[in-house]
Design a protein around this motif. Structure first.
Motif, PDB file in Angstrom:
ATOM      1  N   UNK A  59       0.790  -1.231   0.000  1.00  0.00           N
ATOM      2  CA  UNK A  59       0.000   0.000   0.000  1.00  0.00           C
ATOM      3  C   UNK A  59       0.823   1.282   0.000  1.00  0.00           C
ATOM      4  N   UNK A  60       2.063   1.215  -0.476  1.00  0.00           N
ATOM      5  CA  UNK A  60       2.910   2.410  -0.501  1.00  0.00           C
ATOM      6  C   UNK A  60       2.525   3.310  -1.673  1.00  0.00           C
ATOM      7  N   UNK A  61       2.742   4.589  -1.484  1.00  0.00           N
ATOM      8  CA  UNK A  61       2.473   5.553  -2.564  1.00  0.00           C
ATOM      9  C   UNK A  61       3.629   5.493  -3.569  1.00  0.00           C
ATOM     10  N   UNK A  62       3.392   6.074  -4.736  1.00  0.00           N
ATOM     11  CA  UNK A  62       4.442   6.115  -5.767  1.00  0.00           C
ATOM     12  C   UNK A  62       5.678   6.843  -5.246  1.00  0.00           C
ATOM     13  N   UNK A  63       5.458   7.906  -4.504  1.00  0.00           N
ATOM     14  CA  UNK A  63       6.572   8.685  -3.962  1.00  0.00           C
ATOM     15  C   UNK A  63       7.388   7.844  -2.976  1.00  0.00           C
ATOM     16  N   UNK A  64       6.714   7.079  -2.104  1.00  0.00           N
ATOM     17  CA  UNK A  64       7.398   6.234  -1.123  1.00  0.00           C
ATOM     18  C   UNK A  64       8.188   5.118  -1.828  1.00  0.00           C
ATOM     19  N   UNK A  65       7.595   4.540  -2.866  1.00  0.00           N
ATOM     20  CA  UNK A  65       8.275   3.470  -3.610  1.00  0.00           C
ATOM     21  C   UNK A  65       9.529   4.047  -4.284  1.00  0.00           C
ATOM     22  N   UNK A  66       9.379   5.203  -4.906  1.00  0.00           N
ATOM     23  CA  UNK A  66      10.513   5.846  -5.588  1.00  0.00           C
ATOM     24  C   UNK A  66      11.643   6.114  -4.595  1.00  0.00           C
ATOM     25  N   UNK A  67      11.286   6.579  -3.421  1.00  0.00           N
ATOM     26  CA  UNK A  67      12.279   6.872  -2.394  1.00  0.00           C
ATOM     27  C   UNK A  67      12.982   5.591  -1.920  1.00  0.00           C
ATOM     28  N   UNK A  68      12.213   4.530  -1.715  1.00  0.00           N
ATOM     29  CA  UNK A  68      12.778   3.245  -1.266  1.00  0.00           C
ATOM     30  C   UNK A  68      13.728   2.628  -2.285  1.00  0.00           C
ATOM     31  N   UNK A  69      13.335   2.673  -3.548  1.00  0.00           N
ATOM     32  CA  UNK A  69      14.105   2.000  -4.602  1.00  0.00           C
ATOM     33  C   UNK A  69      15.085   2.925  -5.319  1.00  0.00           C
ATOM     34  N   UNK A  70      15.067   4.187  -4.914  1.00  0.00           N
ATOM     35  CA  UNK A  70      15.952   5.193  -5.505  1.00  0.00           C
ATOM     36  C   UNK A  70      15.750   5.291  -7.020  1.00  0.00           C
ATOM     37  N   UNK A  71      14.446   5.383  -7.394  1.00  0.00           N
ATOM     38  CA  UNK A  71      14.088   5.603  -8.802  1.00  0.00           C
ATOM     39  C   UNK A  71      13.095   6.755  -8.847  1.00  0.00           C
ATOM     40  N   UNK A  72      12.808   7.253 -10.039  1.00  0.00           N
ATOM     41  CA  UNK A  72      11.883   8.382 -10.163  1.00  0.00           C
ATOM     42  C   UNK A  72      10.431   7.891 -10.010  1.00  0.00           C
ATOM     43  N   UNK A  73       9.572   8.841  -9.653  1.00  0.00           N
ATOM     44  CA  UNK A  73       8.133   8.518  -9.565  1.00  0.00           C
ATOM     45  C   UNK A  73       7.606   8.108 -10.927  1.00  0.00           C
ATOM     46  N   UNK A  74       8.139   8.699 -11.969  1.00  0.00           N
ATOM     47  CA  UNK A  74       7.736   8.346 -13.342  1.00  0.00           C
ATOM     48  C   UNK A  74       8.083   6.885 -13.631  1.00  0.00           C
ATOM     49  N   UNK A  75       9.225   6.412 -13.154  1.00  0.00           N
ATOM     50  CA  UNK A  75       9.623   5.016 -13.347  1.00  0.00           C
ATOM     51  C   UNK A  75       8.678   4.087 -12.568  1.00  0.00           C
ATOM     52  N   UNK A  76       8.264   4.516 -11.375  1.00  0.00           N
ATOM     53  CA  UNK A  76       7.309   3.731 -10.576  1.00  0.00           C
ATOM     54  C   UNK A  76       6.005   3.604 -11.351  1.00  0.00           C
ATOM     55  N   UNK A  77       5.510   4.715 -11.893  1.00  0.00           N
ATOM     56  CA  UNK A  77       4.270   4.713 -12.669  1.00  0.00           C
ATOM     57  C   UNK A  77       4.399   3.767 -13.865  1.00  0.00           C
ATOM     58  N   UNK A  78       5.552   3.830 -14.523  1.00  0.00           N
ATOM     59  CA  UNK A  78       5.799   2.975 -15.682  1.00  0.00           C
ATOM     60  C   UNK A  78       5.744   1.490 -15.290  1.00  0.00           C
ATOM     61  N   UNK A  79       6.393   1.118 -14.204  1.00  0.00           N
ATOM     62  CA  UNK A  79       6.412  -0.280 -13.758  1.00  0.00           C
ATOM     63  C   UNK A  79       5.000  -0.758 -13.370  1.00  0.00           C
TER      64      UNK A  79
END
Length: 179
Positions: free
Chosen positions: A142-162
């Motif tokens: 249930x993590x937000x895109x911003x939290x996932x990006x921060x955890x994995x050290x990737x951009x929010x755009x990359x999270x959205x893409x995945x």
């Protein structure tokens, strides 16, 4: 000479009067029941029950009307009792049937849910590792895109893409389910 008393005084039933009553009125009682029920075997049982009850209650029973009226009324009550019991039985069967259908539906839904869950897990396992990781963090944790990006050290755009890629893959492989 008849052993039956007149309608104006109570009738007491003796063995002789019972035989006379039976001979005089069994056809009338049968006809009343048969007219409503239509099943000869069931009607015979009903007539037998009516006369059996009359005999069993002979000591406490005082018939203050004509015996014929009493027996016709007994026959009508017996018919009413039959239909009431039949209705109760039918309602009971419907209730049991609906409970069985509910139980079957519940079991069926459980099996389908388990099957879908297994298929979904299998499809998620086939996703590329980074895509799989992002999707699980989003949907399972249930993590937000911003939290996932921060955890994995990737951009929010990359999270959205995945996430989009994972959803597309799941929709393609599970066309019968709307995700």
């Amino acid at each position: 000479m008849s052993t039956l008393s007149s309608a104006s005084s109570p009738t007491r039933i003796t063995e002789d009067s019972f035989k006379e009553i039976y001979q005089l009125y069994w056809r009338k009682v049968y006809t009343v029941c048969y007219h409503s029920i239509g099943d000869p075997e069931l009607v015979k049982e009903m007539v037998q029950d009516i006369f059996k009850s009359l005999w069993e209650r002979k000591n406490e029973l005082e018939i203050t009307q004509s015996v014929e009226k009493y027996l016709v009324r007994s026959a009508k009550l017996k018919v009413f009792e039959h239909f009431r019991n039949e209705k109760i039985h039918e309602q009971h069967l419907q209730h049991l049937g609906s409970r069985q259908v509910q139980a079957q539906n519940y079991t069926e839904h459980e099996v389908l849910a388990q099957s879908l869950s297994e298929r979904l897990a299998s499809l998620i396992e086939r996703l590329p590792s980074q895509c799989q990781r992002v999707f699980r963090m989003s949907r399972e944790q249930g993590l937000t895109n911003k939290e996932i990006a921060s955890h994995l050290l990737i951009s929010e755009r990359a999270v959205e893409h995945h996430i989009s890629k994972a959803l597309f893959s799941l929709k393609t492989n599970l066309p019968e389910y709307a995700l």
